[in-house]
Structure formats: C-alpha cells, structure tokens
Design an enzyme around this catalytic site. Sequence first.
Site, PDB file in Angstrom:
ATOM      1  CD  GLU A   1      -3.022  -1.008   2.260  1.00  0.00           C
ATOM      2  OE1 GLU A   1      -4.189  -1.361   2.059  1.00  0.00           O
ATOM      3  OE2 GLU A   1      -2.631  -0.586   3.378  1.00  0.00           O
TER       4      GLU A   1
ATOM      5  CD  GLU B   1      -4.090  -5.809   2.692  1.00  0.00           C
ATOM      6  OE1 GLU B   1      -4.774  -5.003   3.359  1.00  0.00           O
ATOM      7  OE2 GLU B   1      -2.856  -5.835   2.713  1.00  0.00           O
TER       8      GLU B   1
END
Length: 656
Positions: free
Chosen positions: A200, A282
């Site tokens: 991320e 995710e």
Amino acid sequence: MGLTRNHKIGLGAVIVVAIVGLTVGLVLGLDDSGVKNEEGRSFTIDYDRDTFVMDGKDFRYVAGSFHYFRALPQTWRTKLKTLRAGGLNAVDLYVQWSLHNPKENQYVWDGIANIKDVIEAAIEADLYVILRPGPYICAEIDNGGLPYWLFTKYPGIQVRTSDANYLKEVATWYEKLMSQLTPYMYGNGGPIIMVQLENEYGAFGKCDKPYLNFLKEETEKYTQGKAVLFTVDRPYGNEMECGQVPGVFVTTDFGLMTDEEVDTHKAKLRSVQPNGPLVNTEFYTGWLTHWQESNQRRPAEPLANTLRKMLHDGWNVDFYMYFGGTNFGFWAGANDWGLGKYMADITSYDYDAPMDEAGDPTMKYTIFRNIIGEYIELPAVPVPDRAPKIKHNPVQLTSVDNILSSSSRNLLGSPERKSNQLMTFEELDQNSGFVLYETTLPKLTRDPSQLTINDLRDRAQVYVDEFYVGTLSRENAINSLPISAGWGSKLSILVENQGRINFDVLDDYKGILGNVTIQIYNEPYYEELSDWTITGYSFENFDKLKQLADTVTGGQGVNGRGMAIHGPVIFKGNLIIDSSPIRDTYIDMTGWGKGFIMVNGFNLGRYWPVIGPQVTTYLPKELLNEGSNEIILVEQQRAPTDKLIHFTDSAILDEA
C-alpha cells in the site's frame, strides 16, 4: 476471464492428478528426493484475456492471509489444512523483517521464524503461496515489521524512501531472506506464484519512484521471472498511481462494499491498468481493534454479498484476514488515530476472521465456503470440527517483587546510564518493555506544582520516593499532573512502549522525546529537569525473570486494596494439569489491571481488562505440559485482592 456458477473450474484443475493419493510434493513438481523439477512450469498473465495462466491453462485463485508469526509453528499445518478445506487454493504470507532480524547482524530462522517450514506446510496443504516480503508490511505489527534498530543505527533515517542507508539495509535483508526462497518460486518447482513489492505504498504519500524501482530490481534478482510481481494499493485518490511500478502487475484492496462500490473500485483499477485479471488482495473480513474501543467486527451476510459480487464478476479474491491469530509478546502495533493521535492495538488478532484466534472455523467460514463453492469446485478436504477447549481451576499467584526494587534492577534492568538529556528506547538500543528515568526534584515553591512530560511515548507511571502519584498517557493526551510539596525528592518516571505505529507514521521513536518540566513560581515558569539516571527493562531474557521469581520473596508488592503503589509487581504461580489430552484454554484476566503474562517462559502478550475490549488471553495447548506450568506476570496497576487468575473455555473480546 470471469467464472460463473455454471462454469466451475476445480481448484486442482491446473495440475492433473491421475492417481488418487498422489502426494502434494509430486503435484508441485518435487521428486522423492525433494529436488525441484521446473520443466514446463510457468505462471504468467494474459492481459488480452484478463486472466492468469498456469502451465498454459487459465487459472484463478481464492486466497487467504495467514500470519505465521501470529501462530505457534506446531499449529501451522493444522491451520493451513483448515484454510484449504474452506475452499481456498492459495495462502497469503507476509514476512516480518523485525522477527527474523531482531538485532543488527542477528538473524533468526527457526521456531516461529522458520519461513521455509511455513512454505513446506503450504505445499503439504496443497496451497499455492502469495509472498508479501515487504520490506514494510503494516499488518498491525510493531513498526509495520521494520526493525527498531534501523532508528538506532541511523537516527533520522527515512524508511520506505530512496534514503541510501535504508536501501543498503533492504538489500542486505533481501539477500538473507529471498536467497532462501528462490527455489520455492513457481517456475523453479515451488508454490510461490506471486511476490509483492512494498505494501500500500500509495497511502504513504511519498511517491518515491526511484525507491520502488530499486525494490523491483532487488526482488527480480531472486524471483528471476519465475513468479509474478505485483503491487497493492487502495482505490482512492492517486494512491494506485503513486504505488505503481512499470512492468509490475497492479492489484487493489477493499472490504465490505455495495455492488455499486465494487464497480467503482473496478473502474479505478481499470483506469490505471486497463487489462489483466481483477485482484482484491485484501478483502477485509473484519477489522483491527485498539484498546479503549469496541471490538471492530464486520457482519457476515453483507460481506458474503460483496464476496459473491466479486466472484461473479471474475475477481481473484484474497481474504484479509482468513486466520488472524495473536500478537504474542510485544509485537502488537498502533495507529496514528484518536484523541492523542495514538491508539495501541489489542493482543488478540482474531480480526473477526473466518478462522478465530484459536484457528477454529466460524460462521463466516461456513458462509464464505458455500459461496466459493458456487463458483469453484471445493476440495475433497473435510472441514474440521471446532477443537474443544478447557476451563482450568483458578491459580493462586504470589507477589515476588516490584521492578523498581534494587533486586529487580540488578537482575532485570540494563546498566544505568547517566545523562543530562533524556534518551529514547532507540538510543538505548532497546526494542520494547519499559525505560525508567530518575532524577532529583528541586525544592518546590508551589503546592502542588505541575509536572509535565513533553512528547511522551507512550505511557508513564510517575513515582515520588517510589510511591505512585499518577499516570500520564499519550493515548489520552494527558501529559501533566500535580506534585505536592513534601511528597519527597526522588522522581521516577517509568515509560512503557505500547507498540510502534505501523501505518503511515513510521518514525515512532519511544520514550520521552521532549523534556520534563516542573512548575517553580506563581508565574507560568517551568524548570527543565536534568541529571537523569536511565535504566531499561526489555524483558527479552526470561531466564533473568525466572531467576528473580525463584530467589526473591517478600518484596514490596500491592497494598491491601491490591494497588501497585511501589511500581509494577511481578507475580508467579503454577497451573497444574494432571489429565490428558491437554487442550487450549483462555486466561480470564478480570480483576487485574494492565501488564503482560508469560507461561513456561513464553510471552503471551499484553493484557488490559479494566479498559477492554479484550479480557481473555489465549493460551495454546502447545505451550502447556502435563504437570506443573509456570506462570509469571508483570502487573502495572492493580491485582484482585484474592490474587487469583481464572480460566475459561471461550474468548472474551467484546467487553468495552
């Protein structure tokens, strides 16, 4: 390509198994001697047809995150088989740098850090591996998995950037880690089909492309084109663009969403990467939880609707978490949220996941498995029953000593440091635990006088002449308290590291980063205190704690109300197990204050039941022996008057 419920593909369809009972080793291309056979093996992306291709055949995965560092190694195989039985064909593995490299030039590859054995366990469970080596992983782990000693060695280091010192350390770390994993890449005969770059990165906001390109080159040294490289970024703002690396596959992540929101996130992904398989790396099954808030659960049915929407539309799905586990020891992280811009994570990482903290299937497990079965053929692996737990009889604890006593300092404390300046944990080369700062108060001319700790990280218990006078808290933005004249002259400040921030802010040095002042005159004038004596309590060496518990008795403990008025108190006791089989249990810490607990030398983690939401501490059966089991806890605040700890056969995680 998208798969509908009328076009099922078996999870093992990409590997033809002609003989019933053929071993997983053979399925993954291993001969009887364990030698890899890479002939004909490839895992690639067909961007024109929006699909992964394995050995010439279209492939799709449904995976789940499994943090090996949050489960005992004796349980890995059982838990991965449970994950496989849930309909998954791949397991997602973060690698925690700080676990494997806890000190500079020190590497750990055994026990809970045996990364190769985790991969072998995945092979045995017939699971492919999605490897996420970071080097930053977030994961609600202290410092996002980055070792604290980077900040000791390089004060002011700019991690996750092209800072030369950081790049040098990452290159060294990858040589140690990734060189072991090259044989496990899919093209070399192993189960690793994908390897992530960073984590991320767009959310970090640096957009340091030289750093990302460096990381790509370093990773390619070890993947050698034998696995697909990918990034993960949230579908918000310019985060995907910020984290994008030329030639690297792009994925996204999101949790519970409406059908319209799923379509919006797909459009965002397509704006960055017009073609290729859709991947949610995710898919959040729950959420992280902090002390002093309610358990952040997510309802099953709405999540099930999001899952069905994604599978119907052809997404590859990776559940985060599928099994969460436990933040053993001092590994729990924190976030830059809340009143004091700091909130510490609880010890349980149950995460409201399909497998609970003990690894048992939950309602979500059953619901998700049924939905997966609508689109992909389920494996012929039986779903395990929930393992029975046990409620032991209460254990009577006795107080050993408080950690501010001379005997405790001699055994548990680091050598004293004298300094006019306050020193951080990192300057002391200490990862976690406590640091004690002591000095002499000036003569007070006000009664009371205000004591202030500037930039406290994270929690301070304050004593005058070794009597408790109050607690200051970064979490609650409380940094001062009154000191009455006549209380004494020796000031002791015991600072607890409650876990380093693991997301966004990654310079979370611990200790007292500012100064300590005391009000002197009626005007707003404060004197800065100096001439400090500094002692560290890392609690890394259990043998010293055990030696203290075995040799010291009758030290100052708690008063008649159970309050730890002279400093955190060490307690000991024994759990006697005189029957088999030994089963998992939960320690019910109701009545206790705040501290951490060890069983047979293993640190189960922090407890804080007076504030919640977590009340029980998970105790796996693998840590227990038939006969006597030694319990040692360090209690910072108060003990129940009966000094009993209780056990229960179920977790209590919702008592906020």
